[in-house]
Design a protein around this motif. Structure first.
Motif, PDB file in Angstrom:
ATOM      1  N   THR A  29       0.758  -1.171   0.101  1.00 17.33           N
ATOM      2  CA  THR A  29      -0.009   0.110  -0.209  1.00 17.33           C
ATOM      3  C   THR A  29       0.811   1.268  -0.089  1.00 17.33           C
ATOM      4  O   THR A  29       0.761   2.229  -0.839  1.00 17.33           O
ATOM      5  CB  THR A  29      -0.955   0.055   1.277  1.00 17.33           C
ATOM      6  N   LEU A  30       1.814   1.493   0.924  1.00 11.50           N
ATOM      7  CA  LEU A  30       2.909   2.423   0.864  1.00 11.50           C
ATOM      8  C   LEU A  30       3.480   2.708  -0.331  1.00 11.50           C
ATOM      9  O   LEU A  30       3.512   3.705  -0.784  1.00 11.50           O
ATOM     10  CB  LEU A  30       3.592   2.255   2.220  1.00 11.50           C
ATOM     11  N   GLY A  31       4.039   1.453  -0.599  1.00  9.76           N
ATOM     12  CA  GLY A  31       4.858   1.505  -2.073  1.00  9.76           C
ATOM     13  C   GLY A  31       4.399   2.028  -3.243  1.00  9.76           C
ATOM     14  O   GLY A  31       4.770   3.016  -4.042  1.00  9.76           O
ATOM     15  N   THR A  32       3.151   1.424  -3.337  1.00 12.31           N
ATOM     16  CA  THR A  32       2.240   1.891  -4.744  1.00 12.31           C
ATOM     17  C   THR A  32       1.665   3.213  -4.604  1.00 12.31           C
ATOM     18  O   THR A  32       1.728   3.902  -5.611  1.00 12.31           O
ATOM     19  CB  THR A  32       1.051   0.971  -4.833  1.00 12.31           C
ATOM     20  N   TRP A  34       3.041   5.700  -2.949  1.00 15.01           N
ATOM     21  CA  TRP A  34       4.229   6.689  -3.144  1.00 15.01           C
ATOM     22  C   TRP A  34       4.461   6.734  -4.629  1.00 15.01           C
ATOM     23  O   TRP A  34       4.703   8.003  -4.955  1.00 15.01           O
ATOM     24  CB  TRP A  34       5.316   6.185  -2.178  1.00 15.01           C
ATOM     25  N   LEU A  35       4.526   5.702  -5.253  1.00 22.22           N
ATOM     26  CA  LEU A  35       5.115   5.663  -6.440  1.00 22.22           C
ATOM     27  C   LEU A  35       3.819   6.211  -7.429  1.00 22.22           C
ATOM     28  O   LEU A  35       4.369   7.153  -8.320  1.00 22.22           O
ATOM     29  CB  LEU A  35       5.100   4.214  -7.225  1.00 22.22           C
ATOM     30  N   ALA A  36       2.624   6.211  -7.182  1.00 24.80           N
ATOM     31  CA  ALA A  36       1.554   6.976  -7.817  1.00 24.80           C
ATOM     32  C   ALA A  36       1.689   8.277  -7.628  1.00 24.80           C
ATOM     33  O   ALA A  36       1.491   8.947  -8.611  1.00 24.80           O
ATOM     34  CB  ALA A  36       0.259   6.224  -7.533  1.00 24.80           C
ATOM     35  N   VAL A  37       1.718   8.929  -6.395  1.00 24.52           N
ATOM     36  CA  VAL A  37       1.738  10.284  -6.359  1.00 24.52           C
ATOM     37  C   VAL A  37       3.074  10.936  -6.761  1.00 24.52           C
ATOM     38  O   VAL A  37       2.792  12.202  -7.195  1.00 24.52           O
ATOM     39  CB  VAL A  37       1.512  10.456  -4.608  1.00 24.52           C
ATOM     40  N   THR A  38       4.158  10.315  -6.420  1.00 25.55           N
ATOM     41  CA  THR A  38       5.482  10.924  -6.823  1.00 25.55           C
ATOM     42  C   THR A  38       5.311  11.103  -8.240  1.00 25.55           C
ATOM     43  O   THR A  38       5.780  12.380  -8.628  1.00 25.55           O
ATOM     44  CB  THR A  38       6.395  10.057  -6.339  1.00 25.55           C
ATOM     45  N   TRP A  39       4.969  10.210  -9.077  1.00 24.68           N
ATOM     46  CA  TRP A  39       5.440  10.113 -10.338  1.00 24.68           C
ATOM     47  C   TRP A  39       4.355  11.178 -11.245  1.00 24.68           C
ATOM     48  O   TRP A  39       4.576  11.766 -12.084  1.00 24.68           O
ATOM     49  CB  TRP A  39       5.305   8.730 -11.062  1.00 24.68           C
ATOM     50  N   GLY A  40       3.081  10.785 -10.420  1.00 26.30           N
ATOM     51  CA  GLY A  40       1.866  11.336 -11.028  1.00 26.30           C
ATOM     52  C   GLY A  40       2.085  13.014 -10.935  1.00 26.30           C
ATOM     53  O   GLY A  40       1.501  13.857 -11.660  1.00 26.30           O
ATOM     54  N   SER A  41       2.461  13.221  -9.699  1.00 33.11           N
ATOM     55  CA  SER A  41       2.622  14.775  -9.222  1.00 33.11           C
ATOM     56  C   SER A  41       3.748  15.421 -10.236  1.00 33.11           C
ATOM     57  O   SER A  41       3.586  16.663 -10.892  1.00 33.11           O
ATOM     58  CB  SER A  41       3.225  15.039  -7.894  1.00 33.11           C
ATOM     59  N   HIS A  42       4.821  14.572 -10.573  1.00 38.81           N
ATOM     60  CA  HIS A  42       5.656  15.189 -11.615  1.00 38.81           C
ATOM     61  C   HIS A  42       4.891  15.403 -12.852  1.00 38.81           C
ATOM     62  O   HIS A  42       5.427  16.357 -13.504  1.00 38.81           O
ATOM     63  CB  HIS A  42       6.950  14.285 -11.585  1.00 38.81           C
ATOM     64  N   ILE A  43       4.240  14.666 -13.381  1.00 42.25           N
ATOM     65  CA  ILE A  43       3.574  14.555 -14.517  1.00 42.25           C
ATOM     66  C   ILE A  43       2.787  15.760 -14.931  1.00 42.25           C
ATOM     67  O   ILE A  43       2.570  16.601 -15.794  1.00 42.25           O
ATOM     68  CB  ILE A  43       3.052  13.328 -14.946  1.00 42.25           C
ATOM     69  N   ASP A  44       1.829  15.733 -13.739  1.00 44.88           N
ATOM     70  CA  ASP A  44       0.519  16.783 -13.678  1.00 44.88           C
ATOM     71  C   ASP A  44       1.254  18.319 -12.999  1.00 44.88           C
ATOM     72  O   ASP A  44       0.650  19.115 -12.998  1.00 44.88           O
ATOM     73  CB  ASP A  44      -0.722  16.472 -12.823  1.00 44.88           C
ATOM     74  N   ASN A  45       2.388  18.102 -12.616  1.00 40.30           N
ATOM     75  CA  ASN A  45       2.957  19.717 -11.983  1.00 40.30           C
ATOM     76  C   ASN A  45       2.087  20.023 -10.841  1.00 40.30           C
ATOM     77  O   ASN A  45       1.453  21.052 -10.852  1.00 40.30           O
ATOM     78  CB  ASN A  45       2.973  20.754 -13.115  1.00 40.30           C
ATOM     79  N   LEU A  77      -2.911   1.709 -11.289  1.00 37.77           N
ATOM     80  CA  LEU A  77      -3.446   0.677 -12.138  1.00 37.77           C
ATOM     81  C   LEU A  77      -2.240  -0.313 -12.729  1.00 37.77           C
ATOM     82  O   LEU A  77      -2.298  -1.503 -12.862  1.00 37.77           O
ATOM     83  CB  LEU A  77      -4.602   1.068 -12.991  1.00 37.77           C
ATOM     84  N   ALA A  78      -1.299   0.330 -13.380  1.00 38.77           N
ATOM     85  CA  ALA A  78      -0.508  -0.375 -14.142  1.00 38.77           C
ATOM     86  C   ALA A  78       0.673  -1.114 -13.157  1.00 38.77           C
ATOM     87  O   ALA A  78       1.023  -2.090 -13.426  1.00 38.77           O
ATOM     88  CB  ALA A  78       0.574   0.707 -14.785  1.00 38.77           C
ATOM     89  N   THR A  79       0.728  -0.220 -12.011  1.00 39.93           N
ATOM     90  CA  THR A  79       1.763  -0.792 -10.866  1.00 39.93           C
ATOM     91  C   THR A  79       1.025  -2.110 -10.417  1.00 39.93           C
ATOM     92  O   THR A  79       1.742  -3.173  -9.958  1.00 39.93           O
ATOM     93  CB  THR A  79       2.235   0.021  -9.688  1.00 39.93           C
ATOM     94  N   LEU A  83       2.559  -6.008 -10.313  1.00 39.38           N
ATOM     95  CA  LEU A  83       2.346  -6.923  -9.095  1.00 39.38           C
ATOM     96  C   LEU A  83       1.588  -8.113  -9.266  1.00 39.38           C
ATOM     97  O   LEU A  83       2.021  -9.140  -8.711  1.00 39.38           O
ATOM     98  CB  LEU A  83       2.102  -6.068  -7.884  1.00 39.38           C
ATOM     99  N   LEU A  84       0.439  -8.101  -9.876  1.00 35.72           N
ATOM    100  CA  LEU A  84      -0.541  -9.037  -9.688  1.00 35.72           C
ATOM    101  C   LEU A  84       0.313 -10.194 -10.823  1.00 35.72           C
ATOM    102  O   LEU A  84       0.169 -11.319 -10.506  1.00 35.72           O
ATOM    103  CB  LEU A  84      -1.819  -8.833 -10.443  1.00 35.72           C
ATOM    104  N   VAL A  85       0.742  -9.745 -11.864  1.00 34.41           N
ATOM    105  CA  VAL A  85       1.440 -10.829 -12.685  1.00 34.41           C
ATOM    106  C   VAL A  85       2.703 -11.259 -11.935  1.00 34.41           C
ATOM    107  O   VAL A  85       2.855 -12.603 -12.293  1.00 34.41           O
ATOM    108  CB  VAL A  85       1.926 -10.015 -14.176  1.00 34.41           C
ATOM    109  N   LEU A  86       3.457 -10.518 -11.501  1.00 34.52           N
ATOM    110  CA  LEU A  86       4.428 -11.203 -10.664  1.00 34.52           C
ATOM    111  C   LEU A  86       4.086 -12.145  -9.549  1.00 34.52           C
ATOM    112  O   LEU A  86       4.567 -13.359  -9.181  1.00 34.52           O
ATOM    113  CB  LEU A  86       5.437  -9.951  -9.920  1.00 34.52           C
ATOM    114  N   GLY A  87       2.998 -11.883  -8.898  1.00 33.34           N
ATOM    115  CA  GLY A  87       2.462 -12.543  -7.815  1.00 33.34           C
ATOM    116  C   GLY A  87       1.816 -13.980  -8.596  1.00 33.34           C
ATOM    117  O   GLY A  87       2.164 -15.067  -7.723  1.00 33.34           O
ATOM    118  N   VAL A  88       1.355 -13.701  -9.523  1.00 33.71           N
ATOM    119  CA  VAL A  88       0.850 -15.183 -10.070  1.00 33.71           C
ATOM    120  C   VAL A  88       2.212 -16.133 -10.542  1.00 33.71           C
ATOM    121  O   VAL A  88       2.056 -17.318 -10.350  1.00 33.71           O
ATOM    122  CB  VAL A  88      -0.010 -14.871 -11.380  1.00 33.71           C
ATOM    123  N   LEU A  89       3.118 -15.513 -11.254  1.00 36.48           N
ATOM    124  CA  LEU A  89       4.303 -16.184 -11.604  1.00 36.48           C
ATOM    125  C   LEU A  89       4.968 -16.818 -10.315  1.00 36.48           C
ATOM    126  O   LEU A  89       5.334 -17.865 -10.481  1.00 36.48           O
ATOM    127  CB  LEU A  89       5.356 -15.490 -12.301  1.00 36.48           C
TER     128      LEU A  89
END
Length: 593
Positions: A29-32, A34-45, A77-79, A83-89
């Motif tokens: 939860t924390l990782g996803t 952080w990744l969504a907000v950090t990258w999204g904020s950079h994209i949307d300024n 969603l992409a993350t 993670l779902l694919v990696l979990g299945v594998l």
């Protein structure tokens, strides 16, 4: 403590599992987020100067101090999809690993692995082969280590002893892969046709000829070729060796040798064999002499050819006191009794008793060891057994290989010869084998003796002889299926113990204390070894700790399709079995359809 109990003891309790799951959810939860907000904020300024700390970012988002960027939704969603694919594998991999694991696999971490097995690894086997001048063979495949998943090989100078109980996979995982890997001549003994059917066409495809010695029609082979055992008898020493093969091969496993009559009968048989050999007579004549006490023909032949001492020894029995003489002759007749069986005689004598008119090929051990041919010798125990002849043929081939080795660089065969002595205690009771075992390894003659139990070996070679054979082997493999506590106890001791570390925590009067203990435990006990699952084996190699391996049956090897085709081609159901006699001795035999 057994392996299964250790496995149960090491299982996690429910609270621990819940704690691990909770920590994993928090991390994801924390990782996803952080990744969504950090990258999204950079994209949307948006969210200028926001914190990089995952906890502050998460709680800042919940408190309204930060806004959720629109691009963050797609990133989240992409993350999650990744993670779902990696979990299945990961789940598929864990499931497959669990299917492959057995109750004893946990013990592999306390056994041989890594550098301990360097000499048996692909790199080590290649280095040893190059040192010995062998360029096209790593050695006999053994299996794959459970810890580390490394392929193991016995080098071109290693000798093998295998003990596998009935139907534990010794043919599919040891005998057949070994034969398929060999670069030069191969000899195999067995009391069944399975190895012959599986490997004959594959071996023939490599340019070698297949010789199937089948006097008891185990594989329904016709005597389209023959071998003269007396060609082995070049002097009185060889005659004595051949007589010993007859004596050992004809004696029941639980029979007790008579100190006088057995030795006297064996000496008499040696004299008869030498007389028949120097006179150019068929070996069946030897049995005839054992049934006619008082016949001085063998004595005269021996004197005529300069074997006066042997002639005196035979003459002492021929003209000895009648009751004692008859007992000695009876003992010799029992040792040579296989020669009275007509079906057996067709394999070891010329048609119509005339070598000149017999157009069948004659097997020559000295030519065989220089070839890439394969010899399969089949017999079964009981009345009418051809075991003595199988033993004699095996010894003749191995000794011919030894003679050839003495003429080659380093005193060893340039192309090693492999001998797979399957069911050795039943069909190849070679009395002198333990004394010769280590010597043959230095000659480039790689032998693999396969037994169903330790007791089988004791029946043939005695307790000391079996221990000598086991100790002389560089590679000893136990494949499970044995129910002998004494033997399994010794294996357990050889595997050894491991240090078990335990931690205990106690709380009292407001104080908490933790203690650590180390105790020695047996890696695999008798129960574990007795119940060793199919697909696992223990390897005891010189200079290395005992190692747990996963066996590799031929079905998983590079020749799987060719082996299946060979088995199908020689399936007894696809062959027409003659209704009448196998062979008319007055005519040349025809190959069965």
């Amino acid at each position: 403590m057994s392996a299964s109990n250790r496995r149960n003891q090491n299982q996690l309790d429910g609270q621990t599992i819940l704690l691990i799951v909770a920590l994993a959810l928090v991390t994801v939860t924390l990782g996803t987020t952080w990744l969504a907000v950090t990258w999204g904020s950079h994209i949307d300024n948006v969210n200028p100067g926001m914190t990089r700390d995952p906890f502050n970012l998460f709680f800042g988002l919940l408190g309204g101090e930060l806004v959720w960027p629109e691009a963050g939704t797609w990133i989240l969603l992409a993350t999650l999809a990744v993670l779902l694919v990696l979990g299945v594998l990961l789940a598929v991999g864990v499931t497959r690993a669990r299917r492959r694991r057995s109750n004893v696999d946990g013990a592999a971490t306390h056994m041989g692995k890594g550098r301990d097995l360097r000499a048996l690894s692909t790199v080590g086997a290649k280095a040893t082969a190059e040192r010995l001048g062998v360029t096209d063979w790593l050695g006999v495949p053994i299996g794959i280590t459970v810890a580390g998943r490394r392929k193991l090989y016995g080098s071109p100078e290693d000798m093998h002893v295998d003990i596998w109980g009935p139907r534990t996979g010794k043919s599919t995982s040891r005998a057949i892969p070994a034969i398929l890997s060999a670069p030069g001549a191969v000899l195999n003994t067995s009391n069944k046709r399975d190895v012959l059917d599986a490997t004959r066409d594959v071996r023939a495809a490599n340019g070698g000829r297949v010789w199937a010695f089948d006097p008891q029609r185990i594989a329904l082979e016709e005597p389209t070729w023959w071998w003269n055992p007396l060609s082995y008898v070049t002097d009185d020493v060889k005659a004595a060796k051949l007589a010993e093969h007859f004596a050992t091969g004809s004696r029941a496993g639980d029979a007790r040798a008579d100190p006088y009559f057995d030795n006297a009968g064996q000496d008499l048989l040696a004299g008869f064999l030498l007389a028949a050999a120097v006179a150019g007579l068929p070996i069946t004549k030897v049995f005839t002499w054992t049934t006619t006490p008082g016949d001085e023909t063998p004595v005269d032949i021996l004197r005529e050819h300069g074997y006066d001492q042997m002639a005196d020894a035979v003459d002492g029995q021929v003209n000895g006191e009648s009751r004692r003489r008859d007992s000695v002759y009876g003992t010799a007749a029992q040792m040579a009794s296989c020669l009275k069986v007509r079906a057996i005689g067709q394999w070891v004598t010329p048609l119509s008793g005339n070598t000149a008119t017999d157009t069948r090929p004659q097997f020559d051990p000295h030519a065989f060891v220089r070839s890439t041919d394969t010899l399969y010798s089949l017999s079964k125990e009981g009345k009418g057994t051809a075991g003595p002849l199988v033993t004699a043929l095996t010894a003749a081939v191995v000794e011919a290989a030894e003679e050839l080795a003495t003429t080659q660089p380093g005193g060893r065969l340039a192309t090693p010869m492999l001998g797979v002595l399957d069911e050795a205690a039943n069909v190849c009771r070679w009395h002198g084998l333990p004394d010769l075992y280590s010597h043959y390894g230095s000659r480039g003659i790689v032998l693999m003796t396969i037994l169903q139990s330790w007791s089988q070996g004791v029946e043939v070679w005695g307790r000391d002889g079996m221990r000598k054979l086991w100790s002389a082997s560089n590679i000893a493999v136990y494949g499970g299926g044995v129910k002998e506590p004494e033997f399994l106890g010794e294996l357990s001791q050889m595997i050894g113990d491991y240090d078990k570390h335990t931690t205990s925590t106690s709380v009292g009067r407001g104080n908490r204390s933790t203690s650590h203990q180390v105790q020695r435990e047996r890696t695999l006990d008798i129960a574990d070894l007795g119940a060793l699952p199919r697909g696992r084996a223990i390897v005891f190699a010189s200079g290395a700790p005992a190692t747990l391996i996963e066996t590799v049956p031929w079905m998983k090897g590079p020749h799987a399709e060719a082996v299946r085709a060979s088995i199908a081609a020689h399936d007894p159901a696809n062959r027409a079995i003659p209704a009448g006699p196998v062979l008319n001795t007055s005519t040349r035999p025809e190959k069965a359809l």
